[in-house]
Write a protein that holds these residues in place. Structure first.
Motif, mmCIF file in Angstrom:
data_model
loop_
_atom_site.group_PDB
_atom_site.id
_atom_site.type_symbol
_atom_site.label_atom_id
_atom_site.label_comp_id
_atom_site.label_asym_id
_atom_site.label_seq_id
_atom_site.Cartn_x
_atom_site.Cartn_y
_atom_site.Cartn_z
ATOM 1 N N GLU C 44 0.936 -1.092 -0.038
ATOM 2 C CA GLU C 44 0.014 0.011 0.032
ATOM 3 C C GLU C 44 0.878 1.030 -0.141
ATOM 4 N N ALA C 45 1.983 1.301 0.684
ATOM 5 C CA ALA C 45 2.795 2.327 0.855
ATOM 6 C C ALA C 45 3.443 2.497 -0.670
ATOM 7 N N ALA C 46 3.815 1.632 -1.232
ATOM 8 C CA ALA C 46 4.470 1.573 -2.701
ATOM 9 C C ALA C 46 3.196 2.169 -3.445
ATOM 10 N N ALA C 47 1.995 1.601 -3.494
ATOM 11 C CA ALA C 47 0.785 2.334 -4.290
ATOM 12 C C ALA C 47 0.563 3.598 -4.341
ATOM 13 N N ARG C 65 -1.806 -0.858 -13.888
ATOM 14 C CA ARG C 65 -2.570 0.261 -14.069
ATOM 15 C C ARG C 65 -3.389 0.431 -12.721
ATOM 16 N N GLY C 66 -2.989 1.465 -11.997
ATOM 17 C CA GLY C 66 -3.815 1.896 -10.906
ATOM 18 C C GLY C 66 -3.268 1.470 -9.869
ATOM 19 N N ARG C 67 -3.606 1.936 -8.486
ATOM 20 C CA ARG C 67 -2.937 1.577 -7.428
ATOM 21 C C ARG C 67 -3.222 0.131 -7.064
ATOM 22 N N ASP C 68 -4.272 -0.542 -7.214
ATOM 23 C CA ASP C 68 -4.475 -1.867 -6.745
ATOM 24 C C ASP C 68 -3.601 -2.817 -7.481
#
Lengths: 168, 168, 168
Positions: C44-47, C65-68
């Motif tokens: 999550e910190a990376a995203a 593509r995108g944080r997920d």
């Protein structure tokens, strides 16, 4: 508020922002001095990057407390052998979080050594590094540095997690 | 002193501080352009980082004087062979000491190359780098760079000692 | 112009200069968080370093593509195997060009892995990286990152050419 009071308030905000930037740049520059100091065998220059009683743990073997310990490491047989055989201690720019007169950071250190027989260098160590710096009258200094190899040990890679996550 | 004179003095001090920070950041960014320029084969972009008559010594073989020499090196057979076979010239953020319109620095350069047969990269060189930059009307430029392998040669590792120590 | 108007104009110029420096330092610090986030397994910190719909291409295999997607990569089997075996993702300070609320950059990433059998690390990848960042209400975030190995592929090394040269 008078015109001059308004402008003074603007300048105060700007000054705080400049101070925050200066902290970041000064700490980057503090860290940038470590490698050159130790790889040129400058023990006192390396030690002077720490506070008088600062600590440096090179997990698991080296536990240095205070500037004398750090200078002694640089002058010691192990380190001297490294640099006379050819070695670079390369540190990356840390992620820096400043909180008043304290700051913490996370970064990497590489230890890369010359192999005269093979005619190439080899990577002896890639380490997680955690830093604690303090603001002193002479500028930012290292209060605490921990260096631990990223060799798969869970505790070592956990050092790189953000402080808020790990509660540090 | 009047209120406005006082505030003007505060702003002057702040402006000097900002100039000092800008020098640091601009020089960091100047250095950050070298690797991308040479690894993309952009000889003119690399040369433009130097002053017109700037020098670049890659000890012991390459002695470049002026932008044309630097562009010629990038376009030359040796460098072209490096990059078409796969290579990264990775420079670290230098320790920077600014003195008016001059600045000096110390840092590292890595030369890492692709070995298609082995399917991995190998570290061909870890070098001490000393820099002299000058402020020009177009911004900071490299006046002098020396790059020398950290292969155990005493003179090379001495390049990394702080200027005050070595009298440079 | 009155004295105070003059001083206000001076402060405005200085404020713009400080904003430009802050952009540079903030982006440097954004990039400095990537390695520690992924090497500590903090998906999550990376995203969170990306915009909500930011992209990350690790050429040729990974297209996120995108944080997920980014968090899923960090939590995935491939990445987890890397870090439990020992790995460092080391990014260099990019050359950063800011244009209003957008910025682009060029830099390197190293992927260095522990070889327990050999007792040393090996360099699995040296990559060209191009970045596009955007200013958001929460600060600068990554809108686009492309990472491609410097294995001699012409398109990969061309990524490192200056934007003005390649028309990007």
């Amino acid at each position: 508020m008078s015109e001059i009071d308004e402008l003074r308030a603007t300048v105060d905000v700007l000054a705080a922002r400049v101070r925050a930037l200066a902290d970041q740049v000064e700490i980057m520059q503090l860290v940038a001095q470590y490698g050159p100091a130790v790889d040129s065998g400058s023990g006192e220059a390396a030690a002077a990057l720490w506070t008088e009683d600062g600590s440096f743990d090179a997990v698991p073997h080296l536990r240095m407390r205070g500037r004398d310990d750090i200078a002694a490491m640089v002058g010691g047989e192990g380190h001297q052998s490294l640099i006379t055989n050819g070695c670079g201690h390369i540190l990356t720019v840390p992620h820096i979080v400043v909180d008043g007169d304290q700051a913490t950071g996370r970064a990497y250190a590489l230890n890369i050594r010359w192999d005269a027989g093979a005619g190439r260098f080899w990577v002896a160590r890639v380490s997680a590094n955690t830093w604690r710096w303090v603001r002193t009258p002479e500028g930012w200094r290292i209060a605490e540095r921990v260096n631990a190899s990223l060799d798969g040990t869970a505790e070592h890679r956990d050092m790189l997690a953000a402080p808020t996550r790990s509660g540090r």
